[in-house]
Design an enzyme around this catalytic site. Structure first.
Site, PDB file in Angstrom:
ATOM      1  N   ASP A   8      -0.895  30.160 -19.461  1.00 11.24           N
ATOM      2  CA  ASP A   8      -2.228  30.523 -18.993  1.00 11.24           C
ATOM      3  C   ASP A   8      -2.066  31.859 -18.259  1.00 11.24           C
ATOM      4  OD1 ASP A   8      -1.154  29.880 -16.510  1.00 11.24           O
ATOM      5  OD2 ASP A   8      -2.688  28.421 -15.974  1.00 11.24           O
ATOM      6  N   CYS A  65       2.816  28.047 -16.794  1.00 13.37           N
ATOM      7  CA  CYS A  65       1.608  28.284 -15.997  1.00 13.37           C
ATOM      8  C   CYS A  65       2.080  28.680 -14.598  1.00 13.37           C
ATOM      9  CB  CYS A  65       0.653  27.095 -16.017  1.00 13.37           C
ATOM     10  SG  CYS A  65       1.269  25.542 -15.348  1.00 13.37           S
ATOM     11  N   THR A  67       2.524  26.866 -11.809  1.00  7.21           N
ATOM     12  CA  THR A  67       3.517  25.912 -11.305  1.00  7.21           C
ATOM     13  C   THR A  67       4.346  25.260 -12.418  1.00  7.21           C
ATOM     14  OG1 THR A  67       1.922  24.126 -11.508  1.00  7.21           O
ATOM     15  CG2 THR A  67       2.021  25.263  -9.371  1.00  7.21           C
ATOM     16  N   HIS A  98      19.702  14.143 -22.411  1.00  7.08           N
ATOM     17  CA  HIS A  98      19.242  12.772 -22.158  1.00  7.08           C
ATOM     18  C   HIS A  98      17.835  12.476 -22.674  1.00  7.08           C
ATOM     19  CE1 HIS A  98      22.249  11.912 -18.633  1.00  7.08           C
ATOM     20  NE2 HIS A  98      22.827  12.536 -19.650  1.00  7.08           N
ATOM     21  N   HIS A 133      20.628   7.079 -25.087  1.00  9.51           N
ATOM     22  CA  HIS A 133      19.421   7.849 -24.770  1.00  9.51           C
ATOM     23  C   HIS A 133      18.372   7.725 -25.880  1.00  9.51           C
ATOM     24  CE1 HIS A 133      21.569   9.373 -21.365  1.00  9.51           C
ATOM     25  NE2 HIS A 133      22.519   9.855 -22.126  1.00  9.51           N
TER      26      HIS A 133
END
Ligand code: RB5
Length: 142
Positions: A8, A65, A67, A98, A133
């Site tokens: 963004d 973005c 954060t 993992h 996994h």
């Protein structure tokens, strides 16, 4: 490997740096926008990346973005997407080994470009370990 990248406005500068970095390395990369820092809604840019990875058109996606959190929440709504929010190099390889993460999320307002590009390189070059996994991932998919 084919990689699709989007952001963004809050992640635009880091997204642009990632696209240039991958092109310099000769990686097949698609820039899915935006093309400026004009304000946009991150779910609108998470969607094309998540669906392109979901349908196999691209092997991996990277979403940035401010954060990394909004993009992470949005991407993980798509079935088959395992999006990882990563801001350190340990998590970059651990989430590939993992979780077999297929989308990488980072926040431009959280980390510097140098660390982010190291994370991208590690994340793209680390293989899934499989084994126990794989069973855990199958349980996520339901
Ligand atoms: C945009 O201001 C910001 O909210 C966005 O980039 C992101 O951080 C959301 O999670």
């Amino acid at each position: 490997m084919k990689v699709i990248v989007a952001s963004d406005h809050g992640g635009y500068n880091l997204k642009t740096a990632i696209v240039s970095h991958l092109k310099e390395k000769g990686i097949d990369v698609e820039d899915a926008g935006p093309n400026s820092t004009e304000s946009v809604d991150y779910p609108d840019y998470a969607k094309p990346v998540a669906t392109a990875v979901q349908n196999g058109e691209y092997d991996r996606g990277i979403l940035v973005c401010g954060t990394g959190i909004g993009m992470n929440i949005a991407a993980n709504k798509y079935k088959g997407i395992r999006a990882a929010l990563v801001h350190d190099t340990f998590s970059a390889h651990a989430t590939r080994e993992h979780n077999n993460s297929n989308i990488l999320n980072m926040g431009e307002r959280v980390i510097g470009t140098g660390l982010a590009l190291d994370i991208v390189d590690i994340w793209l070059n680390t293989e899934f370990e499989g084994g126990r996994h794989e069973r855990r991932i199958e349980k996520i998919e339901g």
